[in-house]
Enzyme design. Structure first.
Site, PDB file in Angstrom:
ATOM      1  N   PRO A   1       0.787  -1.240   0.000  1.00  0.00           N
ATOM      2  CA  PRO A   1       0.000   0.000   0.000  1.00  0.00           C
ATOM      3  C   PRO A   1       0.818   1.288   0.000  1.00  0.00           C
ATOM      4  O   PRO A   1       0.245   2.371  -0.003  1.00  0.00           O
ATOM      5  CB  PRO A   1      -0.818  -0.120   1.287  1.00  0.00           C
ATOM      6  CG  PRO A   1       0.057  -0.911   2.194  1.00  0.00           C
ATOM      7  CD  PRO A   1       0.763  -1.905   1.321  1.00  0.00           C
ATOM      8  N   GLY A   2       2.163   1.190   0.055  1.00  0.00           N
ATOM      9  CA  GLY A   2       2.975   2.367  -0.206  1.00  0.00           C
ATOM     10  C   GLY A   2       3.762   2.945   0.936  1.00  0.00           C
ATOM     11  O   GLY A   2       4.474   3.946   0.751  1.00  0.00           O
TER      12      GLY A   2
ATOM     13  N   LYS B   1       6.470   2.116   2.508  1.00  0.00           N
ATOM     14  CA  LYS B   1       7.932   2.175   2.354  1.00  0.00           C
ATOM     15  C   LYS B   1       8.336   3.291   1.393  1.00  0.00           C
ATOM     16  O   LYS B   1       9.315   4.008   1.643  1.00  0.00           O
ATOM     17  CB  LYS B   1       8.465   0.822   1.898  1.00  0.00           C
ATOM     18  CG  LYS B   1       8.313  -0.277   2.941  1.00  0.00           C
ATOM     19  CD  LYS B   1       8.860  -1.600   2.441  1.00  0.00           C
ATOM     20  CE  LYS B   1       8.620  -2.682   3.488  1.00  0.00           C
ATOM     21  NZ  LYS B   1       7.176  -2.941   3.709  1.00  0.00           N
TER      22      LYS B   1
ATOM     23  N   ASP C   1       3.274  -1.989  -8.950  1.00  0.00           N
ATOM     24  CA  ASP C   1       2.518  -3.045  -8.276  1.00  0.00           C
ATOM     25  C   ASP C   1       1.749  -3.838  -9.318  1.00  0.00           C
ATOM     26  O   ASP C   1       1.305  -3.287 -10.333  1.00  0.00           O
ATOM     27  CB  ASP C   1       1.552  -2.472  -7.242  1.00  0.00           C
ATOM     28  CG  ASP C   1       1.113  -3.529  -6.239  1.00  0.00           C
ATOM     29  OD1 ASP C   1       1.817  -3.694  -5.219  1.00  0.00           O
ATOM     30  OD2 ASP C   1       0.096  -4.209  -6.472  1.00  0.00           O
TER      31      ASP C   1
ATOM     32  N   ASP D   1       4.186  -6.204 -13.337  1.00  0.00           N
ATOM     33  CA  ASP D   1       4.641  -7.431 -12.699  1.00  0.00           C
ATOM     34  C   ASP D   1       6.115  -7.261 -12.343  1.00  0.00           C
ATOM     35  O   ASP D   1       6.942  -6.955 -13.210  1.00  0.00           O
ATOM     36  CB  ASP D   1       4.456  -8.609 -13.658  1.00  0.00           C
ATOM     37  CG  ASP D   1       4.695  -9.963 -13.005  1.00  0.00           C
ATOM     38  OD1 ASP D   1       5.591 -10.058 -12.141  1.00  0.00           O
ATOM     39  OD2 ASP D   1       4.002 -10.935 -13.378  1.00  0.00           O
TER      40      ASP D   1
ATOM     41  N   CYS E   1       7.828  -9.910   5.526  1.00  0.00           N
ATOM     42  CA  CYS E   1       7.269  -9.902   6.883  1.00  0.00           C
ATOM     43  C   CYS E   1       6.991 -11.334   7.325  1.00  0.00           C
ATOM     44  O   CYS E   1       5.972 -11.628   7.932  1.00  0.00           O
ATOM     45  CB  CYS E   1       6.002  -9.045   6.960  1.00  0.00           C
ATOM     46  SG  CYS E   1       4.685  -9.541   5.834  1.00  0.00           S
TER      47      CYS E   1
END
Length: 464
Positions: free
Chosen positions: A287-288, A290, A308, A335, A405
């Site tokens: 979702p942005g 970083k 994305d 991709d 993560c």
């Protein structure tokens, strides 16, 4: 949960007694409606393999309710999801034939047992009565009543599994295959990680340092009566010590002066060290957070290309950037395995946060524990492929952040080491952020109850 009881009300006129009765009836009906809603959301999430947070948030956004109902609904939905393993264990121990307990009845029993086992503030008689009322027929209600009262009579006498893995599964709430997977990957640290993953981590904010300092933001929160403290290892991070509506934070800080980002993610971007005027790419950007954090470090100068796979998610980035006053992000659906040829060899830095099994964020996304434990066997090769493609963006001297993560070696250090072994033009790049220091260019952050489990790997292009 606050309740009205006759003993807590003034003993006066008959009309007061009638009012007390009406209040109690209304309160009971309200609790009943919350349980019906919880049952519906749990069944919907499990049947559709949906994230419970999205399911719950979608309902609450469409159906605003008071703070008491919101709190109870959230507790039931998250609690039943997190404790499904021990709940099912006791249901199976109490049922004459566990295989005959259908999906709907099992979900109702989970709701009832969760209240009996984990919610001290709900009297057992109320938990039983209101759970039994969810049955559709006299037969269903008799069955529910029998199981729940059976637990009250002999629940403490039911032995835990003798197998060590199965026992830890019941004790921690994580399925046995996940316990075994963490044992295989973390060794003696597995139990510490499991304990941390049963703790709800606090919300962590990244301060928009384009507008104000972290010190000023913390002072503003304290002035508004909000308990918060600085993150130990993230230089722009603030940890909230209480749960608050987003609107309350906006009132205290200003809507464009912060965004939500876990401390581990903030540490990863800080390790990458994006600098003012640099040119970079974020290959799995949504979702942005970083890229947004990188833009802060770059003082909103330079350029970042945000890619994305899902074009529908890119507006999340553009909206957040506009809110924060950041205008150096360029978004594009792509991709990550097929880099843009015109950008290859030109980037000062690349953020490569690859799709992963998410084992490090199970405290926030409890349903991940029920995913296929062998999923890493599919995602590890994908992560390696994305890493190899993304490295092509770097110029000589450029830096790449490879992060996940999750907590499996296959997705983390195995991919990192394999890439370096196959590509002599790249070298590991050690870093230190606060008390976090890499060794061989990478570090695995275990979940600790305050931040996610996270892998951070840094490499640099040293040759052609």
């Amino acid at each position: 949960m606050l309740r009205h009881s006759p003993s807590a009300l003034p003993a006066c006129s008959a009309s007061s007694c009638c009012s007390a009765t009406a209040i109690a009836a209304t309160d009971a009906q309200r609790r009943m409606n919350v349980r019906k809603t919880a049952l519906s959301l749990l069944r919907d999430a499990e049947a559709g393999d949906k994230y419970i947070a999205l399911t719950l948030d979608g309902y609450l956004n469409a159906n605003p309710c008071d703070a008491r109902d919101r709190a109870l609904l959230s507790t039931l939905v998250y609690g039943v999801t997190e404790r499904r393993v021990p709940l099912d264990y006791f249901i199976d121990a109490l049922a004459a034939d566990p295989k005959k307990v259908g999906a709907r009845m099992r979900q109702i029993l989970r709701l009832g047992l969760y209240q009996l086992m984990y919610l001290d503030r709900i009297p057992p008689h109320a938990a039983v009565a209101e759970t039994v009322a969810l049955g559709k027929s006299a037969g269903e209600r008799a069955f529910l009543n029998g199981i729940l009262r059976g637990y009250l009579r002999r629940g403490a006498e039911i032995p835990l599994p003798t197998d060590p893995i199965e026992r830890r599964a019941v004790e921690t709430g994580f399925p046995a295959p996940i316990v075994r997977l963490l044992d295989n990957n973390l060794g003696e640290d597995a139990d510490r990680a499991l304990r941390a993953l049963t703790t709800h981590p606090p919300i962590t904010l990244a301060v928009n340092t384009l507008h104000r300092t972290r010190k000023d933001a913390l002072a503003a929160l304290h002035a508004a009566g909000i308990a918060a403290e600085i993150c130990a290892d993230a230089p722009r991070g603030i940890t909230l010590l209480q749960n608050l509506p987003y609107s309350t934070l906006c009132e205290a800080l200003g809507d464009g002066n912060f965004f939500v980002q876990d401390e581990a993610s903030q540490i990863a971007v800080t390790a990458l060290d994006p600098r003012p005027g640099e040119f970079g790419a974020d290959v799995c950007a949504c979702p942005g957070s970083k890229s947004l954090h990188a833009a802060l470090l770059m003082q909103n100068t330079g350029e970042i290309h945000d890619f994305d796979l899902h074009a529908s998610k890119l507006p999340l980035i553009t909206a957040s950037a506009a809110r924060l006053g950041i205008d150096i992000l360029d978004t594009e659906a792509r991709d990550a395995r097929t880099p843009r040829e015109d950008l290859c060899g030109k980037c000062d830095f690349v953020i490569c946060d690859v799709p992963c099994t998410g084992l490090g964020v199970m405290a926030k996304k409890p349903e991940i524990r029920f995913h296929d434990p062998d999923l890493y066997k599919t995602l590890a090769p994908l992560g390696g492929e994305i890493l190899r493609a993304s490295a092509r963006y770097l110029r000589r001297g450029g830096r790449l952040l490879y992060s996940t993560c999750t907590l499996t070696r296959a997705e983390n250090e195995d991919n990192f080491r394999a890439f370096l072994a196959e590509n002599p033009a790249f070298a590991p790049l050690d870093f230190t952020v606060g008390s976090v220091a890499s060794r061989g260019g990478f570090v695995t952050l275990l979940p600790n109850g305050r931040r996610d489990g996270f892998f951070i790997g840094m490499l640099q292009r040293t040759g052609d």
